[in-house]
Design a protein around this motif. Structure first.
Motif, PDB file in Angstrom:
ATOM      1  N   UNK A 165     -21.976  31.140  75.784  1.00 39.02           N
ATOM      2  CA  UNK A 165     -20.665  31.029  75.139  1.00 39.02           C
ATOM      3  C   UNK A 165     -20.609  31.868  73.868  1.00 39.02           C
ATOM      4  N   UNK A 166     -19.400  32.192  73.482  1.00 42.59           N
ATOM      5  CA  UNK A 166     -19.163  32.908  72.233  1.00 42.59           C
ATOM      6  C   UNK A 166     -17.922  32.294  71.595  1.00 42.59           C
ATOM      7  N   UNK A 167     -18.115  31.599  70.504  1.00 46.03           N
ATOM      8  CA  UNK A 167     -17.020  30.934  69.802  1.00 46.03           C
ATOM      9  C   UNK A 167     -16.579  31.742  68.586  1.00 46.03           C
ATOM     10  N   UNK A 168     -15.299  31.673  68.288  1.00 50.14           N
ATOM     11  CA  UNK A 168     -14.823  32.212  67.027  1.00 50.14           C
ATOM     12  C   UNK A 168     -15.436  31.397  65.895  1.00 50.14           C
ATOM     13  N   UNK A 169     -15.749  32.063  64.786  1.00 50.55           N
ATOM     14  CA  UNK A 169     -16.374  31.373  63.663  1.00 50.55           C
ATOM     15  C   UNK A 169     -15.512  30.204  63.174  1.00 50.55           C
ATOM     16  N   UNK A 170     -14.202  30.370  63.243  1.00 50.13           N
ATOM     17  CA  UNK A 170     -13.301  29.365  62.705  1.00 50.13           C
ATOM     18  C   UNK A 170     -13.311  28.054  63.490  1.00 50.13           C
ATOM     19  N   UNK A 171     -13.837  28.067  64.722  1.00 47.06           N
ATOM     20  CA  UNK A 171     -13.829  26.850  65.538  1.00 47.06           C
ATOM     21  C   UNK A 171     -15.223  26.337  65.863  1.00 47.06           C
ATOM     22  N   UNK A 172     -16.242  27.060  65.468  1.00 45.72           N
ATOM     23  CA  UNK A 172     -17.619  26.637  65.765  1.00 45.72           C
ATOM     24  C   UNK A 172     -17.889  25.246  65.214  1.00 45.72           C
ATOM     25  N   UNK A 173     -18.497  24.422  66.046  1.00 49.49           N
ATOM     26  CA  UNK A 173     -18.822  23.070  65.640  1.00 49.49           C
ATOM     27  C   UNK A 173     -17.681  22.088  65.808  1.00 49.49           C
ATOM     28  N   UNK A 174     -16.490  22.590  66.101  1.00 48.14           N
ATOM     29  CA  UNK A 174     -15.331  21.702  66.268  1.00 48.14           C
ATOM     30  C   UNK A 174     -14.770  21.747  67.687  1.00 48.14           C
ATOM     31  N   UNK A 175     -14.827  22.917  68.319  1.00 47.02           N
ATOM     32  CA  UNK A 175     -14.282  23.086  69.670  1.00 47.02           C
ATOM     33  C   UNK A 175     -15.435  23.235  70.658  1.00 47.02           C
ATOM     34  N   UNK A 176     -15.217  22.732  71.871  1.00 51.43           N
ATOM     35  CA  UNK A 176     -16.221  22.848  72.925  1.00 51.43           C
ATOM     36  C   UNK A 176     -15.550  23.202  74.243  1.00 51.43           C
ATOM     37  N   UNK A 177     -16.040  24.262  74.861  1.00 48.65           N
ATOM     38  CA  UNK A 177     -15.546  24.647  76.179  1.00 48.65           C
ATOM     39  C   UNK A 177     -16.462  24.057  77.237  1.00 48.65           C
ATOM     40  N   UNK A 178     -15.863  23.666  78.358  1.00 46.06           N
ATOM     41  CA  UNK A 178     -16.648  23.175  79.478  1.00 46.06           C
ATOM     42  C   UNK A 178     -15.933  23.542  80.776  1.00 46.06           C
ATOM     43  N   UNK A 179     -16.630  23.340  81.897  1.00 45.11           N
ATOM     44  CA  UNK A 179     -16.043  23.715  83.175  1.00 45.11           C
ATOM     45  C   UNK A 179     -16.451  22.736  84.250  1.00 45.11           C
ATOM     46  N   UNK A 180     -15.594  22.607  85.243  1.00 49.30           N
ATOM     47  CA  UNK A 180     -15.890  21.822  86.440  1.00 49.30           C
ATOM     48  C   UNK A 180     -15.789  22.795  87.606  1.00 49.30           C
ATOM     49  N   UNK A 181     -16.934  23.246  88.086  1.00 52.37           N
ATOM     50  CA  UNK A 181     -16.941  24.267  89.132  1.00 52.37           C
ATOM     51  C   UNK A 181     -16.300  23.768  90.424  1.00 52.37           C
ATOM     52  N   UNK A 182     -16.472  22.510  90.717  1.00 51.81           N
ATOM     53  CA  UNK A 182     -15.926  21.958  91.957  1.00 51.81           C
ATOM     54  C   UNK A 182     -14.395  21.961  91.947  1.00 51.81           C
ATOM     55  N   UNK A 183     -13.840  21.854  90.753  1.00 48.25           N
ATOM     56  CA  UNK A 183     -12.380  21.808  90.625  1.00 48.25           C
ATOM     57  C   UNK A 183     -11.795  23.134  90.143  1.00 48.25           C
ATOM     58  N   UNK A 184     -12.669  24.125  89.928  1.00 49.94           N
ATOM     59  CA  UNK A 184     -12.201  25.415  89.380  1.00 49.94           C
ATOM     60  C   UNK A 184     -11.330  25.192  88.146  1.00 49.94           C
TER      61      UNK A 184
END
Length: 120
Positions: free
Chosen positions: A56-75
């Protein structure tokens, strides 16, 4: 292939909100997932990008506050936003780089945008 984003809304400073973005249509694979945002009067900017391997690559302004995730089965991809600040107010766009067929070319797709407003 289309992307459908949802989950925006109004939240108080310090609050949390979760966005989701689902693929409609038949696909083979998703190489890259991510989120961008565009605040009023500003250019669209990267929030976070995630490769298929999970890096992952987060913008500095959101690091530690935002989290990306994915569900491959549901695309589907998600963006969990915590400790929201007024400066996070923007239209959030999901992005995916998708291959419709195995070994075929990858194309970029954008969701329709969902408004996140952080205000008391």
């Amino acid at each position: 292939v289309q992307l459908q984003a949802s989950g925006g809304g109004l939240v108080q400073p310090g609050g949390s909100l979760s966005l989701s973005c689902a693929v409609s249509g038949r696909i083979s694979s998703i190489d890259i997932m991510g989120w961008y945002r565009q605040a009023p009067g500003k250019q669209r900017e990267l929030v976070v990008i995630m490769a298929s391997g999970g890096s992952t690559n987060y913008a500095e302004s959101v690091k530690g506050r935002f989290t990306i995730s994915r569900d491959n089965a549901k695309n589907t991809e998600y963006l969990q936003m915590n400790s929201l600040k007024p400066e996070d107010t923007a239209v959030y766009y999901c992005y995916m780089n998708i291959r419709a067929t195995t070994g075929g070319p990858a194309f970029s797709y954008w969701g329709q945008g969902t408004l996140v407003t952080v205000s008391s």
